[in-house]
Scaffold this active site. Structure first.
Site, PDB file in Angstrom:
ATOM      1  N   HIS A 167       0.826  -1.207   0.000  1.00  0.00           N
ATOM      2  CA  HIS A 167       0.000   0.000   0.000  1.00  0.00           C
ATOM      3  C   HIS A 167       0.862   1.259   0.000  1.00  0.00           C
ATOM      4  O   HIS A 167       0.448   2.303  -0.508  1.00  0.00           O
ATOM      5  CB  HIS A 167      -0.923   0.002   1.219  1.00  0.00           C
ATOM      6  CG  HIS A 167      -2.171   0.819   1.035  1.00  0.00           C
ATOM      7  ND1 HIS A 167      -2.179   2.051   0.418  1.00  0.00           N
ATOM      8  CD2 HIS A 167      -3.465   0.579   1.386  1.00  0.00           C
ATOM      9  CE1 HIS A 167      -3.404   2.537   0.413  1.00  0.00           C
ATOM     10  NE2 HIS A 167      -4.210   1.650   0.979  1.00  0.00           N
ATOM     11  N   ASP A 393      -8.406  -2.499 -20.462  1.00  0.00           N
ATOM     12  CA  ASP A 393      -8.605  -3.354 -21.640  1.00  0.00           C
ATOM     13  C   ASP A 393      -7.252  -3.663 -22.282  1.00  0.00           C
ATOM     14  O   ASP A 393      -6.639  -2.814 -22.921  1.00  0.00           O
ATOM     15  CB  ASP A 393      -9.532  -2.641 -22.633  1.00  0.00           C
ATOM     16  CG  ASP A 393      -9.814  -3.471 -23.879  1.00  0.00           C
ATOM     17  OD1 ASP A 393      -9.316  -4.605 -23.979  1.00  0.00           O
ATOM     18  OD2 ASP A 393     -10.532  -2.965 -24.768  1.00  0.00           O
TER      19      ASP A 393
END
Length: 451
Positions: A167, A393
């Protein structure tokens, strides 16, 4: 289990900088001892043979990843954690030494079962999750990679891309931008067209945009440096199941109407009514506790545009504020519990997270406040509809399913993203012991039927 076909380290391209050290700000340091890496899985419908996968898709993914790392060098770096020193932690990239671990694998697991919304054994998802290498102890510091990746083929059915990151590398805004950049470069076949289309959104790594006049980074470092880094393993067995619940736009609008009928004038968002409804259902489905036990809802928010001076949207790192709503157990499970939850969370957003003079007030105490909240009954949320990772994508279309596996490592946490199948709807991912999941599902479904 997935069969490993290849394990490699993908470096940034040869034209990238020779070396880069990125200091951690107080926004980053607060996450150094977070419970686990952030683990996400993207599943893609893409029927593909093993030969085509190995000869065309995997090489292209490695090439596009290398190009992307040229713009996102910290992703290829290591977290450097100094020992017995006043030097602060940093992320360091060194050409010839730094790279991202990428595992290529194949599985015979049931793709369609995994992308379902029904309760599924949580353990089975870990064969698709990359493992970050263990912490290495050097003479003066510890080091650990900040990112690992894994791509798994379901022959003739689909592909899963798995991500694991510390993180302290960055928040959802930063990591989603990196993943979408990699996907775009892979789809376009190189970064020239990517730069033409998205060059203005390249990451800003300059830490000077984060103002810290109180020296909060030093305050935080004095606390976290006392505890060395530990290698983190998967939380197996989880003894949990995972399920996805969809709130359609019509459900969300009915929840808003229910609130406004009782609290006219209250500004309510889709996020607030969704998490409030899930919070009340979860508490009702859980263990019985005393009436006066406090229940907490904890959420983070991207505050780049909410602090003074504002931080650019494409700043790469962490820039999160936090809201904490508190309600007594008997009130949250009572008849007005949902409306009270909406009020409490809305108040935190309006009067803390969205207020420039409040959002960082008392930030120097964040770490000590976290310690004080250890063991409390709380619900957290991972992800946001604002950062739609499913749109990444790679040339295979939009992701069929997003799973935030890291919520398994927390007692109560949910994931939240836009719904692929319901325009304007939201998907909530939950990981619970099976008995509680069954109780939650009954309460959740019944509540929506009664709206």
């Amino acid at each position: 289990m997935a069969a490993i076909l290849e394990t490699c380290r993908v470096p940034a391209p040869s034209g990238a900088s020779a070396e880069l050290s990125v200091p951690l700000t107080f926004f980053d340091i607060r996450w150094l001892h977070f419970l686990h890496p952030i683990r996400r899985l993207l599943f893609y419908d893409y029927p593909c043979s093993k030969p085509h996968f190995l000869e065309a898709i995997a090489p292209k993914l490695k090439e596009s990843l290398s190009s992307t790392l040229g713009h996102y060098l910290p992703v290829a770096g290591d977290l450097i954690f100094p020992l017995n020193s006043e030097k602060k932690a940093e992320i360091r990239y060194v050409a010839g030494d730094s790279a991202v671990s990428l595992t290529i694998a194949e599985t015979g697991s049931d793709f369609d079962d995994l992308i379902g919304n029904h309760a599924r054994d949580a353990d089975q998802f870990y064969e698709f999750v990359p493992q970050i290498d263990p912490v290495k102890d050097e003479s003066e510091y510890q080091r650990v990679p900040v990112m690992a990746l894994k791509v798994t083929l379901f022959p003739g059915r689909g592909i899963c891309v798995g991500f694991a990151n510390l993180h302290c590398l960055g928040d959802a805004s930063s990591l989603v931008r990196f993943i979408q950049a990699w996907a775009s470069i892979n789809k376009l076949g190189g970064d020239e067209e990517f730069l033409t289309k998205q060059g203005e959104s390249l990451p800003i790594l300059d830490r000077s945009v984060i103002k810290d006049p109180l020296g909060i980074d030093t305050i935080f470092w004095k606390i976290v440096k006392e505890v060395p880094l530990k290698s983190l393993s998967f939380p197996l067995p989880t003894c949990r199941v995972r399920a996805t619940y969809i709130l359609r736009q019509s459900d969300i609008e009915r929840l808003k109407y229910l609130v406004l009928a009782k609290k006219p004038g209250l500004q309510v968002s889709s996020f607030v009514v969704t998490v409030s409804y899930v919070w009340t259902c979860l508490v009702k489905s859980g263990e019985q506790v005393d009436d006066d036990v406090p229940e907490y809802f904890i959420f983070t928010a991207d505050i780049r545009a909410r602090i003074d001076p504002p931080v650019p949207a494409n700043y790469f790192g962490n820039c999160l504020g936090c809201g904490v709503a508190r309600i007594e157990h008997k009130q949250l499970v009572g008849e007005q519990g949902f409306v009270m939850a909406v009020e409490a969370i809305s108040d935190q957003i309006k009067n803390r997270v969205n207020k420039q003079d409040e959002v960082l007030k008392g930030a120097e105490n964040w770490l000590s406040e976290i310690k004080e909240m250890t063991g409390i009954r709380s619900l957290g949320v991972s992800g946001s509809p604002k950062f739609d990772l499913s749109t990444a994508d790679f040339g295979w279309g939009r992701a069929r399913k997003l799973e935030v596996v890291s919520i398994d490592g927390e007692k109560h946490s949910i994931s939240l993203c836009k719904s692929r199948d319901s325009e304007g709807g939201l998907e909530v991912g939950i990981s619970l012991p099976r008995a509680q999941m069954e109780a939650f599902a009954a309460i959740f479904d019944n509540g929506l039927r009664l709206l």
